[in-house]
Design a protein around this motif. Structure first.
Motif, PDB file in Angstrom:
ATOM      1  N   ALA A 149       9.521 138.752  27.126  1.00 16.60           N
ATOM      2  CA  ALA A 149       8.672 138.924  25.942  1.00 16.60           C
ATOM      3  C   ALA A 149       8.251 140.380  25.845  1.00 16.60           C
ATOM      4  N   ARG A 150       8.175 140.867  24.611  1.00 24.64           N
ATOM      5  CA  ARG A 150       7.702 142.230  24.397  1.00 24.64           C
ATOM      6  C   ARG A 150       6.666 142.230  23.295  1.00 24.64           C
ATOM      7  N   LEU A 151       5.838 143.261  23.322  1.00 24.86           N
ATOM      8  CA  LEU A 151       4.946 143.483  22.205  1.00 24.86           C
ATOM      9  C   LEU A 151       5.796 143.989  21.041  1.00 24.86           C
ATOM     10  N   LEU A 152       5.490 143.551  19.837  1.00 25.71           N
ATOM     11  CA  LEU A 152       6.216 144.015  18.652  1.00 25.71           C
ATOM     12  C   LEU A 152       5.191 144.545  17.654  1.00 25.71           C
ATOM     13  N   VAL A 153       5.195 145.867  17.462  1.00 25.39           N
ATOM     14  CA  VAL A 153       4.277 146.524  16.517  1.00 25.39           C
ATOM     15  C   VAL A 153       5.147 147.419  15.633  1.00 25.39           C
ATOM     16  N   LYS A 160       5.660 151.998  21.241  1.00 25.25           N
ATOM     17  CA  LYS A 160       4.394 151.254  21.249  1.00 25.25           C
ATOM     18  C   LYS A 160       4.644 149.755  21.406  1.00 25.25           C
ATOM     19  N   SER A 161       5.855 149.305  21.109  1.00 26.13           N
ATOM     20  CA  SER A 161       6.208 147.885  21.234  1.00 26.13           C
ATOM     21  C   SER A 161       6.653 147.627  22.667  1.00 26.13           C
ATOM     22  N   ALA A 162       5.674 147.600  23.590  1.00 30.35           N
ATOM     23  CA  ALA A 162       5.954 147.584  25.025  1.00 30.35           C
ATOM     24  C   ALA A 162       6.906 146.453  25.411  1.00 30.35           C
ATOM     25  N   LYS A 163       8.007 146.829  26.083  1.00 27.55           N
ATOM     26  CA  LYS A 163       8.924 145.835  26.648  1.00 27.55           C
ATOM     27  C   LYS A 163       8.269 145.156  27.847  1.00 27.55           C
ATOM     28  N   TRP A 164       8.757 143.959  28.203  1.00 29.80           N
ATOM     29  CA  TRP A 164       8.346 143.234  29.412  1.00 29.80           C
ATOM     30  C   TRP A 164       6.821 143.111  29.509  1.00 29.80           C
TER      31      TRP A 164
END
Lengths: 199, 237
Positions: A149-153, A160-164
């Motif tokens: 899962a990653r952040l999606l921005v 900025k959409s941090a992986k892992w």
């Protein structure tokens, strides 16, 4: 306008494609990360929200993926100059995860497995602007693109959409994350070309 | 704002461009620059290129590999003339860098034109008189694709404490004793450093290469935090 490069014409895309300044279009999905790709076991995977007074709220993989999810179609823009249009994701809105969290924080540090961090204003994670994404193009998100899962921005440069991603830490004051400490911009709006500190 | 002062051929598809950049603040080996090209009608585009040279006054060198069907690299290799001005911004990047004050031994693993920022480290080590032991593992498709071949041969002789191992993925020189193919764990283990020495590892190349080598280093027992990676070359490779 910058210095004209003598004899340079360049390759224009189709005129109706609107890209942020300095970006070019790619149809691939390039990979950018600072170190090895971590492999994370879903049985021990956790997502943790920590408030500024240390209160924690956490989700297992099972719990996170049981929450109502959204299908997301967005353009993404990497600071290394590529943009990719109309990417398809599935994930849980960040506001769902923060709904019962009491906080006076204005900033967030996203933390990842492997130690990566990135800072964002809290308001950029709310109101349908950010998700914890776990599917890309209808399939589980591959590790090299940030899975499980990653952040999606998508409205900010893609670092900025941090992986892992493994958690969000709510903060009263802004602090630089990994690339931000290395000279990249604290906010990172591609339309204002905020690539580096001072832009 | 910079000026091209010299262009040197490296291979059939790559050249080193030397720029004079007034008031260049200096840089660390591993850092890159952004180049911005602007057409007469105002259209502009940008690309990032690693710096190949160690810090040396107002002069920087970039080694540019031609991207098949690329928008920018053919112009830099053929269109831009010596004496022409160009917009260069940098240095950029504070992570994929080697500092001559770092005490750890270093292993550099390069795939194709990914050798460029690693070459800056090799050159900076010599320029600083550093005795930090360096090992470079350099994978290329064929001998003709190798950048800096003559210089690397000379450095292995003259730069004390620098070892170099080559790997060929498509075609090796006629007398090559090793295998031809993708880098394997055995090659990295033989020609790199054991994890006990806690070396600083720098890996640069196309995405598939970097992913594979970083996985090998982690499998070999290196601390992932000591493995720094940089993807290189056209997007999508």
């Amino acid at each position: 306008m910058g210095i004209v490069s003598p004899g340079f014409f360049g390759r224009r895309g189709s005129g109706d494609t609107k890209l942020p300044p300095g970006q070019y279009l790619t149809h691939d999905f390039p990979v950018l990360s600072a170190g090895p790709t971590p492999r994370i076991d879903l049985d021990s995977w956790q997502f943790v929200v920590t408030t500024e007074i240390g209160q924690r709220k956490q989700w297992s993989w099972q719990e996170l993926t049981s929450l109502p999810s959204e299908d997301i179609t967005k353009d993404i823009h990497c600071v290394t100059k590529w943009s990719k249009l109309g990417t398809h994701w599935k994930g849980v809105p960040v506001e769902t995860l923060l709904a019962d969290v009491e906080t006076a924080a204005d900033y967030v540090m996203a933390h990842s497995y492997g130690g990566y961090t990135t800072n964002l204003p809290l308001e950029d994670l709310l109101n349908g602007q950010a998700w914890i994404a776990y599917q890309y193009d209808g399939a589980p998100l591959p590790p090299e693109h940030g899975g499980p899962a990653r952040l999606l921005v998508p409205h900010l440069y893609f670092w900025k959409s941090a992986k892992w991603v493994r958690g969000l830490e709510l903060m009263l004051a802004d602090e630089p994350g990994f690339w931000e400490t290395a000279g990249y911009h604290d906010y990172g709006d591609p339309w204002r070309e905020q690539r580096y500190q001072g832009d | 704002m910079a000026t091209l002062t010299e262009r040197r051929r490296e291979t059939d598809s790559a050249a080193t461009l030397v720029f004079d950049v007034p008031d260049w603040p200096g840089h660390l080996p591993g850092q890159h620059v952004d180049i911005k090209l602007t057409a007469e009608d105002g259209y502009s585009t940008e690309r990032s290129y690693s710096i190949a040279s160690p810090a040396e006054g107002d002069r920087i060198e970039l080694t540019i590999q031609r991207v098949h069907d690329g928008e920018v690299s053919p112009y830099l290799l053929e269109g831009l003339g010596v004496g022409d001005p160009i917009e260069i911004r940098g240095p950029i990047g504070g992570w994929f860098v080697w500092r001559d004050t770092d005490p750890d031994p270093v292993v550099l693993v390069a795939g194709g034109s990914g050798v460029v920022p690693l070459m800056a480290m090799v050159r900076a080590r010599k320029a600083a008189g550093s005795r930090i032991p360096f090992r470079l593992i350099y994978s290329v498709r064929t001998p003709e694709d190798m950048l800096y071949a003559n210089e690397l041969r000379a450095r292995v002789r003259d730069d004390m404490g620098l070892d170099i191992a080559y790997a060929y993925t498509r075609e090796a020189p006629p007398d090559w004793p090793g295998e031809v193919g993708r880098l394997k764990l055995a090659t990295v283990a033989t020609h790199g450093w054991p994890p006990d020495l806690m070396p600083a590892c720098f890996v640069c190349g196309p995405t598939g290469f970097v992913e594979a080598v970083a996985d090998i280093l982690v499998a070999q027992g290196h601390d992932p935090r000591k493995v720094k990676t940089e993807r290189f070359g056209p997007t999508g490779t």
